[in-house]
Design a protein around this motif. Structure first.
Motif, mmCIF file in Angstrom:
data_model
loop_
_atom_site.group_PDB
_atom_site.id
_atom_site.type_symbol
_atom_site.label_atom_id
_atom_site.label_comp_id
_atom_site.label_asym_id
_atom_site.label_seq_id
_atom_site.Cartn_x
_atom_site.Cartn_y
_atom_site.Cartn_z
ATOM 1 N N ARG A 1 0.543 -1.578 -0.370
ATOM 2 C CA ARG A 1 -0.069 0.055 -0.055
ATOM 3 C C ARG A 1 0.761 1.647 0.158
ATOM 4 O O ARG A 1 0.038 2.415 0.667
ATOM 5 N N LEU A 2 2.010 1.220 -0.541
ATOM 6 C CA LEU A 2 2.894 2.585 -0.440
ATOM 7 C C LEU A 2 3.499 3.088 0.161
ATOM 8 O O LEU A 2 3.943 3.926 0.640
ATOM 9 N N ARG A 3 3.429 1.618 0.965
ATOM 10 C CA ARG A 3 4.194 2.202 2.939
ATOM 11 C C ARG A 3 5.477 1.192 3.143
ATOM 12 O O ARG A 3 4.781 -0.447 3.069
ATOM 13 N N LEU A 4 6.508 1.818 4.087
ATOM 14 C CA LEU A 4 6.861 0.209 3.913
ATOM 15 C C LEU A 4 6.859 -0.456 5.055
ATOM 16 O O LEU A 4 7.050 0.482 5.773
ATOM 17 N N GLU A 5 7.464 -1.543 5.240
ATOM 18 C CA GLU A 5 7.052 -2.383 6.840
ATOM 19 C C GLU A 5 8.532 -3.443 6.306
ATOM 20 O O GLU A 5 8.617 -3.855 5.631
ATOM 21 N N ARG A 6 8.520 -3.802 7.370
ATOM 22 C CA ARG A 6 9.182 -4.866 7.881
ATOM 23 C C ARG A 6 9.536 -6.132 6.988
ATOM 24 O O ARG A 6 7.929 -6.547 6.953
ATOM 25 N N ALA A 7 9.926 -6.872 6.702
ATOM 26 C CA ALA A 7 10.257 -8.244 5.800
ATOM 27 C C ALA A 7 9.583 -8.580 6.111
ATOM 28 O O ALA A 7 10.126 -9.047 7.568
ATOM 29 N N ASP A 8 8.348 -10.186 6.238
ATOM 30 C CA ASP A 8 8.952 -11.509 6.973
ATOM 31 C C ASP A 8 9.907 -12.399 6.954
ATOM 32 O O ASP A 8 10.760 -12.027 6.048
ATOM 33 N N VAL A 9 9.812 -13.397 7.284
ATOM 34 C CA VAL A 9 10.811 -14.427 7.651
ATOM 35 C C VAL A 9 10.515 -14.821 5.708
ATOM 36 O O VAL A 9 11.729 -15.287 5.315
ATOM 37 N N ASN A 10 9.829 -14.924 5.319
ATOM 38 C CA ASN A 10 10.420 -15.848 4.191
ATOM 39 C C ASN A 10 10.687 -15.010 2.829
ATOM 40 O O ASN A 10 12.107 -15.155 2.146
ATOM 41 N N THR B 1 12.938 -12.029 4.451
ATOM 42 C CA THR B 1 14.759 -12.105 3.763
ATOM 43 C C THR B 1 15.018 -13.572 3.782
ATOM 44 O O THR B 1 16.238 -13.471 3.292
ATOM 45 N N ARG B 2 14.452 -14.713 4.034
ATOM 46 C CA ARG B 2 15.567 -15.769 3.870
ATOM 47 C C ARG B 2 15.526 -15.755 2.241
ATOM 48 O O ARG B 2 16.087 -16.158 1.262
ATOM 49 N N TRP B 3 14.054 -14.997 1.046
ATOM 50 C CA TRP B 3 14.737 -15.051 -0.270
ATOM 51 C C TRP B 3 15.842 -14.156 -0.918
ATOM 52 O O TRP B 3 16.594 -14.305 -1.297
ATOM 53 N N LEU C 1 20.837 -8.847 6.886
ATOM 54 C CA LEU C 1 21.528 -9.784 6.639
ATOM 55 C C LEU C 1 22.523 -9.161 6.975
ATOM 56 O O LEU C 1 22.271 -7.699 7.410
ATOM 57 N N ARG C 2 24.021 -10.005 7.078
ATOM 58 C CA ARG C 2 25.319 -9.017 7.660
ATOM 59 C C ARG C 2 26.273 -9.301 6.607
ATOM 60 O O ARG C 2 26.061 -10.785 6.067
#
Length: 369
Positions: free
Chosen positions: A328-337, A339-341, A364-365
């Motif tokens: 919805r044109l808003r940045l939210e934290r990515a979920d685990v899937n 992040t894994r991708w 990620l690091r």
């Protein structure tokens, strides 16, 4: 004089077009694109994909959860690329059809992020002519926002921006430049008495020397030197050899961090003798949600980079890559899937550069020295 300097780095922030239309006081929505003639249609595309978006939204809305991350590292120097003009000018670049502008009356959307340096050397800052560029510089300057990479003269465009850290013991000195491979017209190059961008027309030794000489003349011992460069194509993880060579020449000439952008998704990371190179940070804020094409690159995933550098040597100590997702044109934290991708994709892309990307909880690091 020791310690750590922290940087918070984002890629392209495109608050024109659909993002501007979400805010309280947008410019006229008329566009000159081949398939879209009203900027509000980009909002409709996002709604079709993710659901209704309230209007008008407050200035914090497009940033979403990124503002929480910014609050976590209050001492970090924040650098991003503003890829739009900030103007009411109806002047238009006749050689382009995709033009970006946002209303100066919506400037709070930039102020709320607390960015220390906004790079302006890119392929949209003159979309509405030199009047639009000067309006952009004036609007941000009047709001107390620091810019680099474009200006009223060649000297202004090439002037680095310096930000003091650790009580003034160190500075982060940033030079912002662009290359035509990102779509910057060559006639946008700033001249001695003509507004424009800091444009390097090639990526050879002479261009690298010009950049490092300018930084050497405006920085000193204890300064962390950053080059922010708008270059390359929009899609793909391959890095042209001329970009790698140019980045290495910059590092050899005293630059500590090279921040590349223009690609719509993150590209490989490289660490060379302690120097950090981000070949493409990807977009951070834009109105692309719902646009079809290139789905394999997952353009809805965005990242913010948190770099810790040795304050004395400028060498990378640690790099965290924090994933977000546009919804919805808003940045939210990515979920685990997601992040894994992203971890798997970046790890594969970085392998050719000798860079190790490791999952680290919700981010990620990349280890440094």
């Amino acid at each position: 004089m020791g310690g750590t300097v922290r940087l918070l780095l984002g890629g392209d922030v495109m608050t024109g077009r659909g993002i501007d239309q979400l805010l309280a006081r947008p410019v006229r929505p008329r566009l000159t694109e081949r398939h879209v003639v009203d900027a509000r249609d980009y909002v409709a595309l996002a709604e079709r994909r993710s659901g209704p978006i309230p209007r008008p939204v407050p200035p914090e809305y497009p940033w979403g959860d990124v503002l929480e991350l910014i609050a976590e590292v209050p001492t970090a120097v924040r650098l991003m690329n503003l890829e739009t003009s900030v103007t009411h000018s109806e002047e238009r670049e006749r050689h382009k059809t995709v033009l970006y502008r946002m209303s100066p009356d919506n400037l709070a959307v930039l102020e709320v992020a607390g960015v220390d340096v906004w790079g302006l050397a890119n392929n949209h800052v003159l979309d509405h002519g030199r009047t639009g560029l000067l309006d952009t510089v004036d609007a941000l300057g009047s709001a107390g926002l620091t810019t680099a990479g474009a200006g009223a003269t060649e000297a202004a465009a090439w002037a680095p921006a310096a930000v003091a850290v650790q009580g003034g013991a160190h500075r982060v000195v940033t030079l912002c430049i662009a290359h035509p491979s990102s779509g910057v017209p060559r006639h946008w190059r700033a001249r001695p008495s003509r507004p424009g961008v800091a444009l390097v027309e090639g990526l050879g030794r002479s261009a690298a020397d010009r950049v490092t000489d300018r930084l050497a003349a405006t920085s000193g011992a204890g300064d962390v030197r950053v080059v922010s460069i708008h270059w390359g194509t929009n899609w793909g993880h391959d890095v042209p050899e001329e970009q790698r060579t140019f980045a290495r020449r910059l590092l050899a000439g005293g630059v500590h961090v090279v921040v590349g952008h223009s690609s719509h998704h993150p590209r490989p990371v490289e660490v060379v003798d302690g120097g950090l190179v981000l070949y493409g940070c990807g977009d951070l804020v834009n109105d692309y949600e719902g646009i079809r094409g290139y789905e394999q690159f997952r353009g809805e995933l965005r990242v913010v980079y948190l770099a810790a550098l040795d304050a004395t040597t400028g060498h990378l100590l640690d790099l965290e890559i924090v994933p977000f997702r546009s919804r919805r044109l808003r940045l939210e934290r990515a979920d685990v899937n997601d992040t894994r991708w992203l971890a798997g994709t970046l790890a594969a892309a970085c392998r050719a550069h000798g860079t190790r990307v490791e999952p680290a909880g919700d981010r990620l690091r990349v280890p440094g020295e």
